[in-house]
Every structure is written in C-alpha cells, then in structure tokens.
Write an enzyme that holds these catalytic residues in place. Structure first.
Site, PDB file in Angstrom:
ATOM      1  N   ASP A  67       0.830  -1.201   0.000  1.00  0.00           N
ATOM      2  CA  ASP A  67       0.000   0.000   0.000  1.00  0.00           C
ATOM      3  C   ASP A  67       0.869   1.257   0.000  1.00  0.00           C
ATOM      4  O   ASP A  67       2.088   1.179   0.127  1.00  0.00           O
ATOM      5  CB  ASP A  67      -0.971  -0.006   1.202  1.00  0.00           C
ATOM      6  N   ASP A 136      -8.072  -2.329  14.041  1.00  0.00           N
ATOM      7  CA  ASP A 136      -9.452  -2.580  13.615  1.00  0.00           C
ATOM      8  C   ASP A 136      -9.548  -3.811  12.714  1.00  0.00           C
ATOM      9  O   ASP A 136     -10.580  -4.050  12.087  1.00  0.00           O
ATOM     10  CB  ASP A 136     -10.033  -1.347  12.903  1.00  0.00           C
ATOM     11  N   HIS A 138      -7.633  -4.437  10.012  1.00  0.00           N
ATOM     12  CA  HIS A 138      -7.327  -4.248   8.587  1.00  0.00           C
ATOM     13  C   HIS A 138      -6.022  -4.929   8.184  1.00  0.00           C
ATOM     14  O   HIS A 138      -5.146  -5.159   9.006  1.00  0.00           O
ATOM     15  CB  HIS A 138      -7.345  -2.768   8.198  1.00  0.00           C
ATOM     16  N   GLU A 143      -9.753  -1.263   5.070  1.00  0.00           N
ATOM     17  CA  GLU A 143     -10.469  -0.986   6.307  1.00  0.00           C
ATOM     18  C   GLU A 143     -11.732  -1.849   6.400  1.00  0.00           C
ATOM     19  O   GLU A 143     -12.163  -2.440   5.405  1.00  0.00           O
ATOM     20  CB  GLU A 143     -10.865   0.499   6.342  1.00  0.00           C
TER      21      GLU A 143
HETATM   22  C1  GLP Z   1      -0.659   0.300   8.623  1.00  0.00           C
HETATM   23  C2  GLP Z   1      -0.245  -0.516   7.409  1.00  0.00           C
HETATM   24  C3  GLP Z   1      -0.547  -1.983   7.612  1.00  0.00           C
HETATM   25  C4  GLP Z   1      -0.031  -2.434   8.959  1.00  0.00           C
HETATM   26  C5  GLP Z   1      -0.710  -1.661  10.052  1.00  0.00           C
HETATM   27  C6  GLP Z   1      -0.273  -2.103  11.436  1.00  0.00           C
HETATM   28  O1  GLP Z   1      -1.988   0.629   8.621  1.00  0.00           O
HETATM   29  N1  GLP Z   1      -0.871  -0.078   6.215  1.00  0.00           N
HETATM   30  O2  GLP Z   1       0.042  -2.736   6.567  1.00  0.00           O
HETATM   31  O3  GLP Z   1      -0.285  -3.802   9.129  1.00  0.00           O
HETATM   32  O4  GLP Z   1      -0.357  -0.301   9.861  1.00  0.00           O
HETATM   33  O5  GLP Z   1       0.893  -1.416  11.800  1.00  0.00           O
HETATM   34  P1  GLP Z   1       1.862  -1.853  12.930  1.00  0.00           P
HETATM   35  O6  GLP Z   1       2.582  -3.058  12.413  1.00  0.00           O
HETATM   36  O7  GLP Z   1       2.790  -0.692  13.102  1.00  0.00           O
HETATM   37  O8  GLP Z   1       1.063  -2.151  14.125  1.00  0.00           O
END
Ligand code: GLP
Length: 261
Positions: A67, A136, A138, A143
């Site tokens: 992304d 959440d 995702h 989302e």
């Molecule tokens: C962002 C990214 C996701 C990731 C999420 C969780 O939203 N787009 O790919 O999984 O954060 O982040 P973290 O690993 O820092 O908890």
C-alpha cells in the site's frame, strides 16, 4: 490457517525470516510482498543481518509493496516507498528497479490501481506476502467493510487508523493522509503464501477476531481463512485472546522437521 505462537517479537522475526530465506534460496525468481508498519521491522532486521553476515542475496528477487499514502511528496520519510527503502531494501542487494509500490501521486490516481495490478501479474504473482494487522483488523489499508474480493484501489482511512498511525507523523493524526492506495483483499489472497505477523497485547483482540471469529468484511484479516496457505505468527502477548492457543502450540511443537510453515 496455521497459528504459530512464540515467546517474543524476536522469535516472530526469526520464524518469518526463515520462511523468506527459504523462498529466496529455493526459487529462481522469488517475488516478495512487503509490508510496512512496525510489525515486520524485526524480520527486516534479521534479513539484513543474514545478507551482511550470511551472504543471503536478494539480487534475483522482485518486491511489491502492499500500500501507499496518497499525496505525500516523493522522498517523504513516511511514504511507504521511502520507509521500505530505509528499513530494508537500501540495506540489501535487491536491485532498485525490482521494487514497486502503488503510485500515490494524485494526478495518476485514475490509472495507478490497474497499472499496479498489471505489474504484479506480469511478475508472475507474489510468492510470499508479509502482513501486519491494524487494531481494527485491517490488512494493507483495507479498512472494515472492504470487499473480500477487492482489487488495488483508492481507500479512505478511518479515524482510528489515522490515530494509530499518528505516531509516525509526530503524533499528529491530522498529518496522516486521509487517502491511500492499497492492494485489495482479492489481490492479497492471490499470493502463494500469506504470513501475518503480530506482537504485543494491543494486537490480541484483532488477532483473535481474525483467526477464530467469523469470516467478515468487518474484520478484513479474517479473509486469511479463505487462503490455502496462511500462517499467523504471534508472540505470547498477541496470542492472549486466542481460545485454542493450547492446540496451536501443540500442533506447531509436533510438526515434522521437514514440514515448514
Ligand atoms: C498500517 C499498514 C498496515 C499495517 C498496520 C499495522 O496501517 N498499512 O500494513 O499492518 O499499519 O501497523 P503496525 O505493524 O505498526 O502495528
């Protein structure tokens, strides 16, 4: 789905790095799906270390990002392309032109999603996709309510995700872009192997909903239940809400040595 419960974040990173190393060593042209966020950082550090001291080479690999934020200037420290260059690809021998991410420039939004899908298809498809999980539920930036068949597209972040990601933007949720491009859930499900990483107690609830809850667009990570080869690697803290943790531990501990994740 295989659930691997290990002691701590370092062990999560080791299991994931082992899977990536095996793929990179065994395949002639491996295609890696890279995630951003903090969850894969330990895995990236392990891969860099294996490259530096163990000679693990990525020169024959290709890599795709999950992304990208829309509208951050090129080179912005929190643009996901900059993030992955800093945290991984500049520190290994992946050729710079072998890394691709969605084009988040506003002027290209009409065509960028289809072009990204095409690039992934032309690579022969992603062999292993790393994933984190949002609070959440995702994956990527899909989302809740994202279609389980969705493809790469523009999405609007929820306030909850912008608040979660404010830590990367000096604590200011308003500085987090509202729009993103993300591989869709249908895109992600086409990768050969999905490897979701989660550590810490804040991930215990979304992990339990994804793994043991119903398949639902309200928890996009529950789509892993549809995949023939999905592995969820969690530390003890992130496993804290799993009802069947004992069963997962026993199954993993008794795996034959030849059977990898
Ligand atoms: C962002 C990214 C996701 C990731 C999420 C969780 O939203 N787009 O790919 O999984 O954060 O982040 P973290 O690993 O820092 O908890």
């Amino acid at each position: 789905m295989e659930i691997v419960i290990v002691a701590d974040p370092e062990a999560v990173a080791t299991v994931a790095a082992d899977a990536i190393q095996r793929l990179v060593t065994d395949l002639p042209t491996p295609v890696l799906g890279l995630a951003t966020g903090s969850s894969p950082l330990g895995t990236y550090r392990a891969l860099i270390e294996r490259h530096r001291s163990g000679g693990l080479s990525f020169a024959h690999c290709r890599a795709f990002l999950l992304d990208e934020y829309v509208g951050l200037p090129a080179g912005h420290p929190e643009a996901y392309r900059t993030f992955i260059e800093r945290e991984l690809t500049d520190q290994i021998d992946l050729p710079p032109d072998a890394l691709a991410g969605p084009d988040g420039r506003p002027e290209n939004l009409a065509t960028a999603p289809a072009r990204y899908e095409q690039r992934i298809a032309e690579s022969g498809g992603i062999d292993l996709q790393l994933l984190g999980i949002g609070s959440d539920g995702h994956i990527g930036f899909n989302e809740p309510t994202s279609s389980l068949g969705s493809r790469t597209r523009l999405k609007t972040l929820t306030d909850a995700t912008r608040t979660d990601n404010a830590r990367f933007f000096g604590g200011d949720a308003d500085a987090v872009p509202r729009h993103v491009l993300t591989q869709g859930i249908g895109t992600i499900l086409e990768a050969g192997h999905l490897v979701l990483l989660a550590t810490g107690s804040s991930k215990a609830e979304p992990v339990a909903r994804a793994v043991e809850g119903p398949l639902t667009a309200m928890v996009p990570a529950s789509a892993l239940q549809l995949h023939p080869h999905a592995t969820v690697i969690v530390d003890e803290a992130a496993a804290g809400r799993l009802t069947n943790a004992g069963y997962y531990r026993e199954a993993f501990a008794n795996k034959p040595a030849w059977q990898h994740i």
